[in-house]
Every structure is written in C-alpha cells, then in structure tokens.
Write an enzyme that holds these catalytic residues in place. Sequence first.
Site, PDB file in Angstrom:
ATOM      1  N   ASP A  65       6.390   9.061   4.870  1.00  0.00           N
ATOM      2  CA  ASP A  65       5.321   9.330   3.972  1.00  0.00           C
ATOM      3  C   ASP A  65       4.167   9.996   5.109  1.00  0.00           C
ATOM      4  O   ASP A  65       4.022   9.971   6.016  1.00  0.00           O
ATOM      5  CB  ASP A  65       4.983   8.127   3.201  1.00  0.00           C
ATOM      6  CG  ASP A  65       4.504   6.578   4.099  1.00  0.00           C
ATOM      7  OD1 ASP A  65       4.420   7.000   5.442  1.00  0.00           O
ATOM      8  OD2 ASP A  65       4.262   5.747   3.432  1.00  0.00           O
ATOM      9  N   ASP A 134       0.838  -5.312  -1.840  1.00  0.00           N
ATOM     10  CA  ASP A 134       1.522  -5.155  -3.338  1.00  0.00           C
ATOM     11  C   ASP A 134       2.742  -5.046  -3.365  1.00  0.00           C
ATOM     12  O   ASP A 134       3.366  -4.686  -4.381  1.00  0.00           O
ATOM     13  CB  ASP A 134       0.491  -4.128  -4.033  1.00  0.00           C
ATOM     14  CG  ASP A 134       0.790  -2.854  -3.443  1.00  0.00           C
ATOM     15  OD1 ASP A 134       1.340  -2.505  -2.409  1.00  0.00           O
ATOM     16  OD2 ASP A 134       0.061  -1.792  -3.764  1.00  0.00           O
ATOM     17  N   HIS A 136       4.504  -2.703  -1.833  1.00  0.00           N
ATOM     18  CA  HIS A 136       5.116  -1.339  -1.672  1.00  0.00           C
ATOM     19  C   HIS A 136       5.861  -1.094  -0.367  1.00  0.00           C
ATOM     20  O   HIS A 136       5.614  -1.768   0.539  1.00  0.00           O
ATOM     21  CB  HIS A 136       3.780  -0.253  -1.774  1.00  0.00           C
ATOM     22  CG  HIS A 136       2.908  -0.124  -0.770  1.00  0.00           C
ATOM     23  ND1 HIS A 136       1.564  -0.402  -0.780  1.00  0.00           N
ATOM     24  CD2 HIS A 136       3.247   0.171   0.658  1.00  0.00           C
ATOM     25  CE1 HIS A 136       0.902  -0.202   0.332  1.00  0.00           C
ATOM     26  NE2 HIS A 136       1.817   0.122   1.287  1.00  0.00           N
ATOM     27  N   GLU A 141       4.047   2.660  -4.648  1.00  0.00           N
ATOM     28  CA  GLU A 141       3.089   1.631  -5.358  1.00  0.00           C
ATOM     29  C   GLU A 141       3.886   1.106  -6.484  1.00  0.00           C
ATOM     30  O   GLU A 141       4.946   1.411  -7.074  1.00  0.00           O
ATOM     31  CB  GLU A 141       1.686   2.276  -5.775  1.00  0.00           C
ATOM     32  CG  GLU A 141       0.996   2.883  -4.586  1.00  0.00           C
ATOM     33  CD  GLU A 141       0.170   1.865  -3.735  1.00  0.00           C
ATOM     34  OE1 GLU A 141       0.759   0.622  -3.463  1.00  0.00           O
ATOM     35  OE2 GLU A 141      -0.912   2.228  -3.367  1.00  0.00           O
TER      36      GLU A 141
HETATM   37  C1  GLP Z   1       1.087   1.644   4.710  1.00  0.00           C
HETATM   38  C2  GLP Z   1       2.413   2.408   4.756  1.00  0.00           C
HETATM   39  C3  GLP Z   1       3.526   1.607   4.804  1.00  0.00           C
HETATM   40  C4  GLP Z   1       3.294   0.378   5.579  1.00  0.00           C
HETATM   41  C5  GLP Z   1       2.434  -0.566   4.751  1.00  0.00           C
HETATM   42  C6  GLP Z   1       1.943  -1.660   5.562  1.00  0.00           C
HETATM   43  O1  GLP Z   1       0.278   1.910   3.498  1.00  0.00           O
HETATM   44  N1  GLP Z   1       2.535   3.439   4.000  1.00  0.00           N
HETATM   45  O2  GLP Z   1       4.864   2.380   5.243  1.00  0.00           O
HETATM   46  O3  GLP Z   1       4.546  -0.360   5.649  1.00  0.00           O
HETATM   47  O4  GLP Z   1       1.219   0.185   4.327  1.00  0.00           O
HETATM   48  O5  GLP Z   1       1.050  -1.358   6.651  1.00  0.00           O
HETATM   49  P1  GLP Z   1       0.678  -2.313   7.776  1.00  0.00           P
HETATM   50  O6  GLP Z   1       1.904  -2.390   8.693  1.00  0.00           O
HETATM   51  O7  GLP Z   1      -0.556  -1.935   8.595  1.00  0.00           O
HETATM   52  O8  GLP Z   1       0.337  -3.702   7.182  1.00  0.00           O
END
Ligand code: GLP
Length: 258
Positions: A65, A134, A136, A141
């Site tokens: 993304d 959440d 995702h 989302e």
């Molecule tokens: C972000 C990314 C995801 C990631 C998630 C968790 O928003 N788009 O690909 O896995 O949220 O992030 P983190 O590893 O910083 O907890």
Amino acid sequence: MIIKESSEQASELVAHWIGKAIEQNPSAVLGLATGKTPLRVYEKLVQRHEAGELNFKKVKSFNLDEYVGIGPEHPNSYAHYMRSHLFAKTNFKEENTFIPDGLTQDIVKECRSYEKKIAKEGPIDLQLLGIGRDGHIGFNEPGSSLRSRTRLKTLTKETREDNAVHFSESSRIPIHVMTMGLGTIMEAKQIILMAFGKDKAQAVSLCVEGPVSAFVPASILQFHNNVKIVIDKEASSLLKNREYYEWVYAQKPDWQMP
Ligand code: GLP
C-alpha cells in the site's frame, strides 16, 4: 500458528524464511509490508546481505500500500520507508521494486496498472503482512470486500491515530490510501503474518479464531492454504487455543521445521 517468546525471535524466524525463499529461487517475488512490525526482519535481511549471504539482484517486490497525496521523497511515504529500511541498503534493483504512486493524478488507472504489474511479474511467492488493531491487512479496513483488488481506501480514525506517530503533524496524515485488495493478497502462494505486543492480541484472536468476516479483514486468511502466523507471547494472550498451537509446534516432525 507460531508463538515465539519475543518479537526478536519471531523476526529471526521470518527473516530466515525469506532468506530461504530467495536461496531457493533467486528471482523470487516478495510482497512486502511496512509499519513497525517488519522492521527487525528488514534489519536482519540487510545484515545477511552485508555478510554476503543474500543476493537481491533478481528479487522483485510489491508493496501492499501507499498513502495518496505524498510522493516517494516524502519521509512518511511507504516508498521512502522501503528505500531507507531495505532497498537502498541491499542490492535490490530499483526497477524490480513496485509500490503504488501516491502522487498519481488518476487513482483508478494507477490501481489497475498495479494489478496488471502483479499479474505480469507474479504470482507473489511470499507475502509478508502485519495487522492493524482493527484487523486490517494492507490498508483493507473493516468492511473491505473479501474479494477486493487494489483500490482507493479511506483510513479509519483509529488507523490514522495509530499512524500519527510517524508524522510530525497528525493533521497531515493522509486520509486516503491505495492498497492491494484482500483478493489480491490471497493470490500470493505463501503468506506470513506477523503481530507483536498486547495491542494486537484482539486482532490476532479475531483473525484466527473468529468467523471469517469483512469486518475483520485478516480473517480471510482462514481460506488460504499456506499461511504462517508468527506472533510473540503478548500478541497470543487472547487466543483460546493457545496451548494447542504451542503443543502442535513442539510436536512438529523435523521435516516440517524451518
Ligand atoms: C499499517 C500498514 C499495515 C501494517 C499495519 C500495522 O497501517 N498499512 O501494512 O501492517 O498498519 O502497523 P504496525 O506494524 O506499525 O503496527
């Protein structure tokens, strides 16, 4: 389900698997994630490259993304994240690394062309995933279609708050993103989802033990036939079947071990 004592041990194992995938296929196609969770894995891959053990010359990568409205030079873009944590520190060829263009003037076209590139270079051999609080994956989302493809998404308030730490001014966090869809992610041959810390415990338990639902996008992984969920103790704290997963892992025959 692999529950490790610490995130460090879990990262070691995941880096080992990625290394193995590249050794077995030097032209492997990786699906890569951003966020805090995979950082240690990337550090370990860089170390192994510096030690002359890993060659990324022919490896291709597709990121999950990107934020809309910020370009690859922006310090908070995922393009920048990938360059500074992995690509510029290894011998990845720039033309082999793919990520949606956050500054595109035509989002629909950009998303379609990203899908086409994945179809051309893919399938993705190994897709790395983190998970949001959440549930995702990528930026899919809650409410994302379980068959969705790369497209525009609007971040939830919670996700924007979680990602605020990375932006100097929270008001500047983009509201929109482009993300591979759940249908896109599900086409990877192998998926490794990582989650660390107690903040992720609920998302992990809903992903693994809850019903499959668009409301918990990561739960779609229950339909994939080659997924490893690699978590630390804290992230495993709400799993009903935790003891069983640990027992299964302890009993694994040698030929199934990493
Ligand atoms: C972000 C990314 C995801 C990631 C998630 C968790 O928003 N788009 O690909 O896995 O949220 O992030 P983190 O590893 O910083 O907890």
